[in-house]
Design a protein around this motif. Structure first.
Motif, short mmCIF file in Angstrom:
data_model
loop_
_atom_site.label_atom_id
_atom_site.label_comp_id
_atom_site.label_asym_id
_atom_site.label_seq_id
_atom_site.Cartn_x
_atom_site.Cartn_y
_atom_site.Cartn_z
N SER A 35 0.81 -1.22 0.00
CA SER A 35 0.00 0.00 0.00
C SER A 35 0.85 1.27 0.00
O SER A 35 0.57 2.21 -0.76
CB SER A 35 -0.96 0.00 1.19
OG SER A 35 -0.24 -0.06 2.41
N SER A 36 1.88 1.34 0.82
CA SER A 36 2.73 2.53 0.85
C SER A 36 3.51 2.68 -0.44
O SER A 36 3.69 3.78 -0.96
CB SER A 36 3.70 2.47 2.03
OG SER A 36 2.99 2.59 3.24
N TYR A 37 3.97 1.56 -0.96
CA TYR A 37 4.71 1.57 -2.23
C TYR A 37 3.81 2.13 -3.34
O TYR A 37 4.21 3.00 -4.10
CB TYR A 37 5.15 0.14 -2.56
CG TYR A 37 6.01 0.03 -3.79
CD1 TYR A 37 7.39 0.04 -3.69
CD2 TYR A 37 5.44 -0.11 -5.05
CE1 TYR A 37 8.19 -0.08 -4.81
CE2 TYR A 37 6.24 -0.23 -6.18
CZ TYR A 37 7.60 -0.21 -6.06
OH TYR A 37 8.39 -0.32 -7.17
N ARG A 38 2.57 1.62 -3.42
CA ARG A 38 1.64 2.08 -4.45
C ARG A 38 1.27 3.56 -4.26
O ARG A 38 1.21 4.31 -5.23
CB ARG A 38 0.36 1.24 -4.44
CG ARG A 38 0.54 -0.16 -4.98
CD ARG A 38 -0.80 -0.88 -5.17
NE ARG A 38 -1.76 -0.67 -4.10
CZ ARG A 38 -1.89 -1.45 -3.03
NH1 ARG A 38 -1.12 -2.51 -2.89
NH2 ARG A 38 -2.81 -1.19 -2.12
N ASN A 39 1.03 3.96 -3.02
CA ASN A 39 0.68 5.35 -2.75
C ASN A 39 1.79 6.31 -3.16
O ASN A 39 1.54 7.36 -3.76
CB ASN A 39 0.31 5.55 -1.29
CG ASN A 39 -1.01 4.92 -0.92
OD1 ASN A 39 -1.86 4.70 -1.78
ND2 ASN A 39 -1.18 4.64 0.35
N LEU A 40 3.03 5.96 -2.83
CA LEU A 40 4.16 6.80 -3.21
C LEU A 40 4.32 6.82 -4.73
O LEU A 40 4.56 7.88 -5.32
CB LEU A 40 5.44 6.30 -2.54
CG LEU A 40 6.69 7.16 -2.77
CD1 LEU A 40 6.46 8.59 -2.32
CD2 LEU A 40 7.87 6.56 -2.04
N ASP A 41 4.16 5.67 -5.35
CA ASP A 41 4.26 5.59 -6.81
C ASP A 41 3.17 6.45 -7.46
O ASP A 41 3.45 7.20 -8.41
CB ASP A 41 4.12 4.13 -7.25
CG ASP A 41 4.56 3.92 -8.68
OD1 ASP A 41 5.62 4.44 -9.08
OD2 ASP A 41 3.83 3.21 -9.42
N ASP A 42 1.94 6.39 -6.96
CA ASP A 42 0.85 7.22 -7.47
C ASP A 42 1.13 8.70 -7.27
O ASP A 42 0.88 9.52 -8.14
CB ASP A 42 -0.49 6.86 -6.81
CG ASP A 42 -1.00 5.49 -7.21
OD1 ASP A 42 -0.50 4.94 -8.22
OD2 ASP A 42 -1.90 4.97 -6.51
N PHE A 43 1.66 9.05 -6.11
CA PHE A 43 1.98 10.45 -5.82
C PHE A 43 3.02 10.97 -6.81
O PHE A 43 2.86 12.06 -7.39
CB PHE A 43 2.50 10.58 -4.39
CG PHE A 43 3.01 11.94 -4.04
CD1 PHE A 43 2.13 12.99 -3.83
CD2 PHE A 43 4.37 12.19 -3.95
CE1 PHE A 43 2.58 14.25 -3.51
CE2 PHE A 43 4.85 13.45 -3.64
CZ PHE A 43 3.95 14.48 -3.41
N ILE A 44 4.06 10.20 -7.04
CA ILE A 44 5.12 10.62 -7.99
C ILE A 44 4.55 10.74 -9.39
O ILE A 44 4.86 11.69 -10.11
CB ILE A 44 6.31 9.63 -7.93
CG1 ILE A 44 7.01 9.75 -6.58
CG2 ILE A 44 7.28 9.88 -9.06
CD1 ILE A 44 8.04 8.68 -6.30
N SER A 45 3.69 9.82 -9.77
CA SER A 45 3.07 9.90 -11.11
C SER A 45 2.22 11.16 -11.24
O SER A 45 2.28 11.85 -12.27
CB SER A 45 2.17 8.67 -11.34
OG SER A 45 2.94 7.52 -11.41
N ASN A 46 1.44 11.47 -10.21
CA ASN A 46 0.60 12.67 -10.25
C ASN A 46 1.42 13.96 -10.30
O ASN A 46 1.09 14.89 -11.03
CB ASN A 46 -0.37 12.71 -9.07
CG ASN A 46 -1.48 11.71 -9.18
OD1 ASN A 46 -1.85 11.31 -10.28
ND2 ASN A 46 -2.01 11.28 -8.05
N VAL A 47 2.50 14.00 -9.55
CA VAL A 47 3.37 15.19 -9.57
C VAL A 47 4.04 15.30 -10.93
O VAL A 47 4.14 16.41 -11.48
CB VAL A 47 4.40 15.11 -8.42
CG1 VAL A 47 5.48 16.19 -8.59
CG2 VAL A 47 3.73 15.24 -7.07
N SER A 48 4.47 14.20 -11.48
CA SER A 48 5.13 14.21 -12.79
C SER A 48 4.18 14.70 -13.88
O SER A 48 4.57 15.44 -14.77
CB SER A 48 5.65 12.81 -13.15
OG SER A 48 6.62 12.41 -12.23
N LYS A 49 2.93 14.27 -13.82
CA LYS A 49 1.92 14.70 -14.80
C LYS A 49 1.64 16.19 -14.69
O LYS A 49 1.42 16.87 -15.70
CB LYS A 49 0.63 13.91 -14.62
CG LYS A 49 0.73 12.48 -15.04
CD LYS A 49 -0.58 11.75 -14.76
CE LYS A 49 -0.44 10.26 -15.02
NZ LYS A 49 -1.64 9.52 -14.66
N ALA A 50 1.64 16.71 -13.48
CA ALA A 50 1.33 18.12 -13.26
C ALA A 50 2.44 19.03 -13.81
O ALA A 50 2.17 20.15 -14.21
CB ALA A 50 1.14 18.39 -11.77
#
Length: 101
Positions: free
Chosen positions: A85-100
């Motif tokens: 869960s933490s791995y996925r959440n961090l991965d999602d966060f990085i993806s969202n920041v990268s997209k922005a």
């Protein structure tokens, strides 16, 4: 683990690990105190007795604490492992920041 909350976030953090996780003992008489002068502090002798009791491997309460601590450790390791869960959440966060950007 033994906890001795004195001020600010130490008090609620101590409350969680003492009352919810049940893997530590508190060394402060007043669990609701918010500052160093709130509540009565424990004496050297009382601390010595708690440490002796805590180090007693035959104490059933201590054995249960150690068991719960190991279980929590396993849960935490699973959360940070790939797919956890933490791995996925961090991965999602990085993806969202990268997209922005």
């Amino acid at each position: 683990m033994l906890t001795f909350p004195i001020i600010f976030d130490q008090v609620p953090n101590s409350r969680v690990i003492v009352e919810k996780w049940r893997i530590v003992w508190r060394l402060r008489r007043d669990p609701g105190g918010l500052g160093i002068n709130d509540g009565e502090l424990v004496t050297r002798g009382e601390i010595c007795e708690v440490v002796k009791r805590f180090m007693d491997r035959e104490n059933s309460e201590v054995r249960e604490m150690r068991k719960r601590a190991k279980e929590l450790g396993l849960i935490c390791r699973q959360a940070i492992a790939e797919g956890g869960s933490s791995y996925r959440n961090l991965d999602d966060f990085i993806s969202n920041v990268s997209k922005a950007c």
